[in-house]
Design a protein around this motif. Sequence first.
Motif, PDB file in Angstrom:
ATOM      1  N   ALA A 300      -3.567  -0.104  -5.655  1.00 24.98           N
ATOM      2  CA  ALA A 300      -2.269   0.507  -5.355  1.00 24.98           C
ATOM      3  C   ALA A 300      -1.939   1.605  -6.366  1.00 24.98           C
ATOM      4  CB  ALA A 300      -1.183  -0.559  -5.341  1.00 24.98           C
ATOM      5  N   GLU A 301      -2.298   1.380  -7.626  1.00 23.84           N
ATOM      6  CA  GLU A 301      -2.015   2.369  -8.676  1.00 23.84           C
ATOM      7  C   GLU A 301      -2.835   3.640  -8.463  1.00 23.84           C
ATOM      8  OE1 GLU A 301      -2.397   2.744 -13.542  1.00 23.84           O
ATOM      9  OE2 GLU A 301      -2.312   0.759 -12.616  1.00 23.84           O
ATOM     10  N   GLU A 302      -4.115   3.466  -8.095  1.00 22.38           N
ATOM     11  CA  GLU A 302      -4.976   4.625  -7.874  1.00 22.38           C
ATOM     12  C   GLU A 302      -4.534   5.395  -6.628  1.00 22.38           C
ATOM     13  OE1 GLU A 302      -8.043   7.449  -8.137  1.00 22.38           O
ATOM     14  OE2 GLU A 302      -7.035   6.125  -9.578  1.00 22.38           O
ATOM     15  N   ARG A 303      -4.091   4.687  -5.592  1.00 14.90           N
ATOM     16  CA  ARG A 303      -3.597   5.365  -4.391  1.00 14.90           C
ATOM     17  C   ARG A 303      -2.409   6.255  -4.736  1.00 14.90           C
ATOM     18  NH1 ARG A 303      -3.051  -0.019  -0.703  1.00 14.90           N
ATOM     19  NH2 ARG A 303      -5.252  -0.362  -0.167  1.00 14.90           N
ATOM     20  N   LYS A 304      -1.477   5.708  -5.498  1.00 13.68           N
ATOM     21  CA  LYS A 304      -0.280   6.457  -5.884  1.00 13.68           C
ATOM     22  C   LYS A 304      -0.650   7.709  -6.673  1.00 13.68           C
ATOM     23  CE  LYS A 304       4.226   5.766  -8.100  1.00 13.68           C
ATOM     24  NZ  LYS A 304       5.096   4.797  -8.808  1.00 13.68           N
ATOM     25  N   GLU A 443       1.167   5.775   4.829  1.00 20.40           N
ATOM     26  CA  GLU A 443       0.633   6.732   3.863  1.00 20.40           C
ATOM     27  C   GLU A 443       0.227   6.062   2.555  1.00 20.40           C
ATOM     28  OE1 GLU A 443       2.880   9.929   1.350  1.00 20.40           O
ATOM     29  OE2 GLU A 443       2.320  10.886   3.257  1.00 20.40           O
ATOM     30  N   LYS A 444       0.989   5.081   2.122  1.00 25.01           N
ATOM     31  CA  LYS A 444       0.700   4.427   0.838  1.00 25.01           C
ATOM     32  C   LYS A 444      -0.603   3.647   0.854  1.00 25.01           C
ATOM     33  CE  LYS A 444       5.523   3.960  -0.648  1.00 25.01           C
ATOM     34  NZ  LYS A 444       6.612   3.003  -1.014  1.00 25.01           N
ATOM     35  N   THR A 445      -1.046   3.222   2.033  1.00 26.67           N
ATOM     36  CA  THR A 445      -2.275   2.423   2.122  1.00 26.67           C
ATOM     37  C   THR A 445      -3.437   3.176   2.760  1.00 26.67           C
ATOM     38  OG1 THR A 445      -1.462   1.477   4.195  1.00 26.67           O
ATOM     39  CG2 THR A 445      -1.087   0.208   2.171  1.00 26.67           C
TER      40      THR A 445
END
Length: 485
Positions: A300-304, A443-445
Motif C-alpha cells: 500500500a505504501e509503494e502504491r501511494k 485507483e489505490k489498488t
Amino acid sequence: MEPITRKSELPFLEMVRTPQTGRSLLRPTGSDEMHDLLCVGFGPASLAIGIALNDAMDPALGSKANFKPKVTFLEKQNQFAWHSGMLVPGSRMQISFMKDLATMRDPRSSFTFLNYLHHKNRLIHFTNLGTFLPARMEFEDYMRWCANRFENVVNYGEEVVEVVPGQTDAGGVVDYFTVVSRNTGTGEISSRNARKVVIAIGGKAKMPPGFPNDPRIMHSSKYCTTLPQMLNDDMAPYNIAVVGSGQSAAEIYHDLHRRYPNSRTTLILRDTALRPSDDSPFVNEIFNPERVDKFYEMSAEERKRRIAIEKATNYSVVRLELIEAIYNDMYLQRVENPDETTWQQRILSESKVARIEHHNPSSRMRIHVKSVKNESEKEVLDVDALMVATGYLRDAHEEMLDNVRGLQPAGAAGWNPGRDYRVSLDANKVAADAGIWLQGCNEKTHGLSDSLLSVLAVRGGEIVNSVFADQLAGVVQDTRVRAML
C-alpha cells in the motif's frame, strides 16, 4: 470516389459488418428473473464488459461457449452519453483510437473503432487525417454506436439507490443480491435479483468546500449542456471565471472566447502555471494493461508513492498544444496592450477563491480572489458564471453498498477488491457463486489507469472471465494473451 476495398476483401468485411445492423448476442431478461449478472451503470466501463461478453459468445471469433447468460444493465441517464458536458468543439482524445473498447483485447472484434469507421464509410477519410487521436465528439459517437447494439438489455432512466443481500439459503448463506432502483421519470421503485453485481457508476462532480449552491456556479461536466442555456446571448459582454489547472479547465477557458467573443474570462489556479501532461512513450506505458498486475502486487505504501510520482500523466496537467494555444492568445493581447488588468482573457496564477458573495439573480456574483502565498494580495471579480473544474469523487459505491457491509470479512477496513476487481466478502456468509465487482473506483489498488479508457477493453474481458469463469472455462482465450495479438 475511389473504391475502398477490393472484391477479394468483401467476404471478410461483410462478415464483420453484418452483425452491426442488429442486436448483440445478449438477450433481454425479465425483471422478475434471477440474473446471472446485473451491471449498475452503462457508461464506457459497463459497455466494455457487454462487448467482451458478446465476443466471448461469438462463434465468428472462435467461441464454443453454449450458454445464454441473463444480463441486464441499469443506467440513470435516459440514453447513452459520455461526458456530454465536455464535448468541447475541436477537442481531441488524449489516447490513441487503438485503445477503444475492443482492440487491445481482441482486434478481430466487430466493436473496434476501425470497424465503426468502416461501417460509417469514413475509414479512408480518417486515414487521410494522419492522426491516432480522433475528435472527442467522434469517439463519443463511436461508443454510442456500440451501445446501440445493447439497447434491448439496458434499462435507461433507472437510478440504482442500493444493493442489499438477498435471502439466505438453508445454511444461512447469501446466494444472491437485490438491486433496488428508482425510475428517474416516474419515481417508481423496482427490485431485481442477481447472483453477481458489477458497480460501474463513474465519478460524481467534486466541488470545493464552501462554494455556495448557486446555479451560476457549475461543475465543468455541465459546460456544454448547461452554461449555453444560462448565458444564451453569444455576443453579450459576459464575465466568466474558471477554477482549475487541468485539461478540463484549460479547454473551457480556451473555448469561452470562441463561444462568447465579447466576454471577459479569468482562469484561477493555485499552481504557478499551467503544466504539460507527460505522455511520452516510456512514461505512457504506465497505462499498459499488464502494468495493473505489477501495481496490484505492490505494498500500500509503494502504491501511494507510485501514484504521487506518476500524477503528472493525468492530474492537474494540460496537453502541450493547448498550453501553447493559450499562451499565444495571451501574447497577442500583450502586443496590443501591456496592461494585463484590461485584457479580455486573464490568468490568475498562485491564487484561490477565498469567498463568494451572493447577489440576486439579476446581478453578478462577487468573487474574492486571494494569493495562496500572500493573502494580502487580493482581487475582486464580478462574474455572470463560475465554472469549476476540480475533478470527480469516486465513492458513490460506498452508500450504495451500505447494507452489504455486514458481509465483509471480520476486521475489513473497507471494500478490498481483488486483482479481478471482485470485492472480498466473508465466504461463510456469501455463496461462492455470488459476488460484487467494482469498476472505476480502484485507483489505490489498481493504478492510475483505473478510471481511464486505456484499459477498458482488456479489463472488460477480465471481468467477464471472472464473473463467468465456470461457463467459459476452456472456451475463452485469456485476455492478456489476446492483448498481445
